[in-house]
Design a protein around this motif. Structure first.
Motif, mmCIF file in Angstrom:
data_model
loop_
_atom_site.group_PDB
_atom_site.id
_atom_site.type_symbol
_atom_site.label_atom_id
_atom_site.label_comp_id
_atom_site.label_asym_id
_atom_site.label_seq_id
_atom_site.Cartn_x
_atom_site.Cartn_y
_atom_site.Cartn_z
ATOM 1 N N ALA A 124 4.531 -1.472 -6.608
ATOM 2 C CA ALA A 124 3.166 -1.739 -7.068
ATOM 3 C C ALA A 124 2.860 -3.237 -7.038
ATOM 4 O O ALA A 124 1.778 -3.657 -6.602
ATOM 5 C CB ALA A 124 2.975 -1.188 -8.482
ATOM 6 N N MET A 125 3.822 -4.061 -7.464
ATOM 7 C CA MET A 125 3.601 -5.507 -7.506
ATOM 8 C C MET A 125 3.507 -6.098 -6.100
ATOM 9 O O MET A 125 2.720 -7.007 -5.837
ATOM 10 C CB MET A 125 4.726 -6.173 -8.297
ATOM 11 C CG MET A 125 4.748 -5.796 -9.772
ATOM 12 S SD MET A 125 6.176 -6.460 -10.672
ATOM 13 C CE MET A 125 5.764 -8.201 -10.721
ATOM 14 N N ILE A 126 4.306 -5.574 -5.164
ATOM 15 C CA ILE A 126 4.285 -6.074 -3.787
ATOM 16 C C ILE A 126 2.963 -5.740 -3.116
ATOM 17 O O ILE A 126 2.333 -6.596 -2.479
ATOM 18 C CB ILE A 126 5.471 -5.491 -2.985
ATOM 19 C CG1 ILE A 126 6.776 -6.153 -3.440
ATOM 20 C CG2 ILE A 126 5.267 -5.692 -1.484
ATOM 21 C CD1 ILE A 126 8.017 -5.468 -2.928
ATOM 22 N N LEU A 127 2.519 -4.487 -3.255
ATOM 23 C CA LEU A 127 1.248 -4.089 -2.646
ATOM 24 C C LEU A 127 0.088 -4.889 -3.230
ATOM 25 O O LEU A 127 -0.831 -5.293 -2.509
ATOM 26 C CB LEU A 127 1.025 -2.587 -2.841
ATOM 27 C CG LEU A 127 2.015 -1.661 -2.098
ATOM 28 C CD1 LEU A 127 1.706 -0.210 -2.407
ATOM 29 C CD2 LEU A 127 1.970 -1.918 -0.600
ATOM 30 N N ALA A 128 0.148 -5.131 -4.546
ATOM 31 C CA ALA A 128 -0.901 -5.932 -5.185
ATOM 32 C C ALA A 128 -0.864 -7.373 -4.689
ATOM 33 O O ALA A 128 -1.904 -7.979 -4.413
ATOM 34 C CB ALA A 128 -0.743 -5.886 -6.707
ATOM 35 N N PRO A 220 6.679 -13.274 -5.331
ATOM 36 C CA PRO A 220 5.945 -14.369 -4.677
ATOM 37 C C PRO A 220 6.832 -15.195 -3.745
ATOM 38 O O PRO A 220 6.361 -15.706 -2.730
ATOM 39 C CB PRO A 220 5.451 -15.212 -5.861
ATOM 40 C CG PRO A 220 5.344 -14.247 -6.983
ATOM 41 C CD PRO A 220 6.502 -13.310 -6.792
ATOM 42 N N ALA A 221 8.130 -15.304 -4.080
ATOM 43 C CA ALA A 221 9.040 -16.064 -3.223
ATOM 44 C C ALA A 221 9.163 -15.401 -1.852
ATOM 45 O O ALA A 221 9.159 -16.080 -0.818
ATOM 46 C CB ALA A 221 10.411 -16.189 -3.873
ATOM 47 N N ILE A 222 9.262 -14.074 -1.836
ATOM 48 C CA ILE A 222 9.368 -13.369 -0.555
ATOM 49 C C ILE A 222 8.018 -13.364 0.161
ATOM 50 O O ILE A 222 7.956 -13.439 1.389
ATOM 51 C CB ILE A 222 9.889 -11.933 -0.764
ATOM 52 C CG1 ILE A 222 11.283 -11.967 -1.391
ATOM 53 C CG2 ILE A 222 9.938 -11.169 0.545
ATOM 54 C CD1 ILE A 222 11.900 -10.612 -1.631
ATOM 55 N N LEU A 223 6.928 -13.288 -0.609
ATOM 56 C CA LEU A 223 5.601 -13.365 0.008
ATOM 57 C C LEU A 223 5.368 -14.726 0.649
ATOM 58 O O LEU A 223 4.523 -14.864 1.535
ATOM 59 C CB LEU A 223 4.519 -13.079 -1.040
ATOM 60 C CG LEU A 223 4.434 -11.629 -1.535
ATOM 61 C CD1 LEU A 223 3.433 -11.526 -2.679
ATOM 62 C CD2 LEU A 223 4.039 -10.685 -0.406
ATOM 63 N N GLY A 224 6.126 -15.727 0.206
ATOM 64 C CA GLY A 224 6.057 -17.022 0.844
ATOM 65 C C GLY A 224 6.755 -17.038 2.196
ATOM 66 O O GLY A 224 6.546 -17.949 2.998
ATOM 67 N N ASP A 228 4.075 -9.242 5.309
ATOM 68 C CA ASP A 228 4.230 -7.887 5.836
ATOM 69 C C ASP A 228 4.817 -7.019 4.720
ATOM 70 O O ASP A 228 5.959 -7.215 4.296
ATOM 71 C CB ASP A 228 5.162 -7.903 7.052
ATOM 72 C CG ASP A 228 5.294 -6.538 7.711
ATOM 73 O OD1 ASP A 228 5.739 -5.591 7.030
ATOM 74 O OD2 ASP A 228 4.962 -6.420 8.900
ATOM 75 N N SER A 229 4.033 -6.066 4.209
ATOM 76 C CA SER A 229 4.440 -5.305 3.022
ATOM 77 C C SER A 229 5.738 -4.532 3.225
ATOM 78 O O SER A 229 6.554 -4.424 2.298
ATOM 79 C CB SER A 229 3.318 -4.352 2.604
ATOM 80 O OG SER A 229 2.946 -3.494 3.664
ATOM 81 N N PHE A 230 5.970 -3.979 4.429
ATOM 82 C CA PHE A 230 7.208 -3.221 4.642
ATOM 83 C C PHE A 230 8.415 -4.146 4.623
ATOM 84 O O PHE A 230 9.461 -3.800 4.051
ATOM 85 C CB PHE A 230 7.166 -2.457 5.965
ATOM 86 C CG PHE A 230 8.385 -1.595 6.178
ATOM 87 C CD1 PHE A 230 8.551 -0.423 5.458
ATOM 88 C CD2 PHE A 230 9.368 -1.965 7.089
ATOM 89 C CE1 PHE A 230 9.681 0.368 5.634
ATOM 90 C CE2 PHE A 230 10.497 -1.181 7.271
ATOM 91 C CZ PHE A 230 10.645 -0.012 6.539
ATOM 92 N N LEU A 231 8.297 -5.327 5.225
ATOM 93 C CA LEU A 231 9.408 -6.274 5.211
ATOM 94 C C LEU A 231 9.696 -6.756 3.792
ATOM 95 O O LEU A 231 10.857 -6.866 3.382
ATOM 96 C CB LEU A 231 9.094 -7.468 6.115
ATOM 97 C CG LEU A 231 9.033 -7.211 7.623
ATOM 98 C CD1 LEU A 231 8.650 -8.490 8.364
ATOM 99 C CD2 LEU A 231 10.356 -6.668 8.140
ATOM 100 N N VAL A 232 8.644 -7.046 3.045
ATOM 101 C CA VAL A 232 8.816 -7.517 1.672
ATOM 102 C C VAL A 232 9.477 -6.438 0.820
ATOM 103 O O VAL A 232 10.437 -6.706 0.085
ATOM 104 C CB VAL A 232 7.459 -7.920 1.055
ATOM 105 C CG1 VAL A 232 7.630 -8.294 -0.416
ATOM 106 C CG2 VAL A 232 6.852 -9.088 1.821
ATOM 107 N N PHE A 233 8.984 -5.204 0.926
ATOM 108 C CA PHE A 233 9.507 -4.129 0.083
ATOM 109 C C PHE A 233 10.944 -3.768 0.462
ATOM 110 O O PHE A 233 11.814 -3.636 -0.405
ATOM 111 C CB PHE A 233 8.610 -2.896 0.197
ATOM 112 C CG PHE A 233 9.025 -1.764 -0.711
ATOM 113 C CD1 PHE A 233 8.987 -1.916 -2.087
ATOM 114 C CD2 PHE A 233 9.436 -0.545 -0.192
ATOM 115 C CE1 PHE A 233 9.368 -0.880 -2.931
ATOM 116 C CE2 PHE A 233 9.809 0.491 -1.017
ATOM 117 C CZ PHE A 233 9.780 0.322 -2.394
#
Length: 329
Positions: A124-128, A220-224, A228-233
Motif C-alpha cells: 500500500a505504501m509503495i503504490l501510494a 522513499p530510499a528505493i523510490l529514489g 517502477d512499482s514492480f521493481l520497488v515492491f
C-alpha cells in the motif's frame, strides 16, 4: 491485476510456506550455522531474482519502457538498500524482544507473522508513493528531505524504544485484555470464557508498527532509485523475507556493528540528495549501485575492525529462556 503481480504473490506465498512449515516447522532457537545457512538461502533467492527481472523486462512481461539491464540494476540496488536498512531494524527488534522477554524459541514466529503483515502494508505504501511521485513533482523534494532527516536522526543519539508508551500498545490494551504471562507460542488464549491477548501478541504489534516506521525511510530510499512499482515492491519484499534469518545472525552481534549506522546514514543522504536533484542530476544506474555497495561494505569492515565491547549486549535474544518474567504492559 497484471499476471506478473499474481505470479509474484504466489511465489512469495510459496516462500513463506517453505519458511514456516519446512525450515521452521518446530519452535526452536536457530543455531548460528543454521541462521547463516538460511540467510545465504534468502540472499541467493533475492539476488537470483535479478535473472527473472531481466527476462521479464526483455520479453515485455512488465509494462515498462525500462531496458532489461537497467531494470536489473535498479532491482539489485533497491534490494541492497532495503537489506542494509533492515540491519538497523534488526537492532530495534532485539530491544523489543528484550523488553518483552520473548522466549528465544518463539521469536521466529513473531517475526514471521510480523513480516507477513509488512508485505501488505508495504504494498500500500509503495503504490501510494509511486502515485504521489507521478502526480506531484514536489514530492521528490519531500521524500528527499525525509531521507536527509532520517540520516540525521540515525547518527544522532538514536531513538529509544519505549513499548509502554507506544500509543498502539495502549490502544490494544483498551480493546482487549492482556495476560500477564506467555502461553506457549499462542497469540490468543481463552480465559474464563473470554478471549485474551498474550504478551507475544503485544510484541507482534510492536514489531509491526516498528516495521511501518522503518518503511517510511526505506520505501522513499528505493523510490529514489526507481519509481517502477514492480521493481520497488519485489526488491523490498524479497529483502524483508530474509530478515528473520538475518535477525538471528546479527542480533547476538549488535555491538560488533557500531559504525554501521554511519554507512546507513550516508546511503540515506546520497539517495535523498539524488531525489532533490532529480531535475539536474541523472547519474547512471550503476553509479548508485556502486556507491551503496561500497558504503555498506566499508561500514561493515570498519565495524568489525573496531574492538569488541567487554560486556555482551543486554538484549541478546539467544539468552532469553522460559519461564520468564513479563514487564508490565
Amino acid at each position: 491485476m497484471p499476471i506478473i503481480w499474481i505470479g509474484f504473490a504466489v511465489f512469495v506465498a510459496l516462500l513463506l510456506f517453505l519458511d514456516l512449515f519446512v525450515l521452521n516447522a518446530k519452535d526452536h532457537v536457530p543455531r548460528t550455522r543454521e541462521a547463516l545457512g538460511q540467510t545465504g538461502l534468502w540472499m541467493t533467492i533475492g539476488i537470483g531474482f535479478c535473472g527473472f527481472i531481466y527476462l521479464a523486462y526483455s520479453n515485455g512481461w512488465v509494462e515498462s519502457d525500462l531496458p532489461a539491464h537497467t531494470a536489473m540494476i535498479n532491482y539489485l540496488t533497491g534490494y541492497l538498500v532495503e537489506l542494509s536498512l533492515s540491519m538497523d531494524n534488526v537492532f530495534v527488534i532485539a530491544v523489543i524482544f528484550g523488553y518483552f522477554q520473548v522466549p528465544a524459541k518463539y521469536q521466529h514466529r513473531v517475526l514471521f507473522w510480523g513480516i507477513l503483515g509488512a508485505v501488505f502494508f508495504r504494498l500500500a505504501m509503495i503504490l501510494a508513493g509511486v502515485y504521489l511521485l507521478e502526480q506531484f513533482d514536489w514530492m521528490f523534494y519531500v521524500f528527499g528531505l525525509l531521507l536527509l532527516f532520517s540520516a540525521y536522526k540515525m547518527v544522532g543519539k538514536g531513538e529509544e524504544v519505549h513499548p509502554s508508551e507506544n500509543p498502539v500498545i495502549k490502544l490494544v490494551k483498551r480493546i482487549v485484555p492482556v495476560t500477564h504471562d506467555y502461553h506457549g507460542h499462542d497469540f490468543w488464549v481463552r480465559h474464563a470464557g473470554k478471549l485474551h491477548a498474550t504478551p507475544l501478541f503485544v510484541a507482534l504489534v510492536m514489531v509491526e508498527t516498528t516495521d511501518v516506521i522503518f518503511a517510511i525511510d526505506s520505501i522513499p530510499a528505493i523510490l529514489g532509485i526507481t519509481t517502477d512499482s514492480f521493481l520497488v515492491f519485489s526488491s523490498n519484499i524479497l529483502a524483508v523475507l530474509g530478515l528473520r534469518a538475518l535477525y538471528f545472525v546479527l542480533s547476538s552481534m549488535i555491538d560488533k556493528f557500531g559504525l554501521l549506522k554511519y554507512s546507513l546514514a550516508l546511503i540515506l543522504t546520497f539517495v535523498g540528495i539524488k531525489l532533490m536533484l532529480h531535475e539536474v542530476w541523472h547519474p547512471e544506474e550503476w553509479v548508485s549501485l556502486v556507491v551503496i555497495f561500497v558504503t555498506l561494505t566499508g561500514g561493515v569492515i570498519l565495524s568489525l575492525l573496531q574492538p569488541t565491547p567487554a560486556e555482551p549486549h543486554p538484549h541478546d535474544p539467544t539468552k532469553i529462556k522460559e519461564p520468564t518474567e513479563v514487564p508490565d504492559i
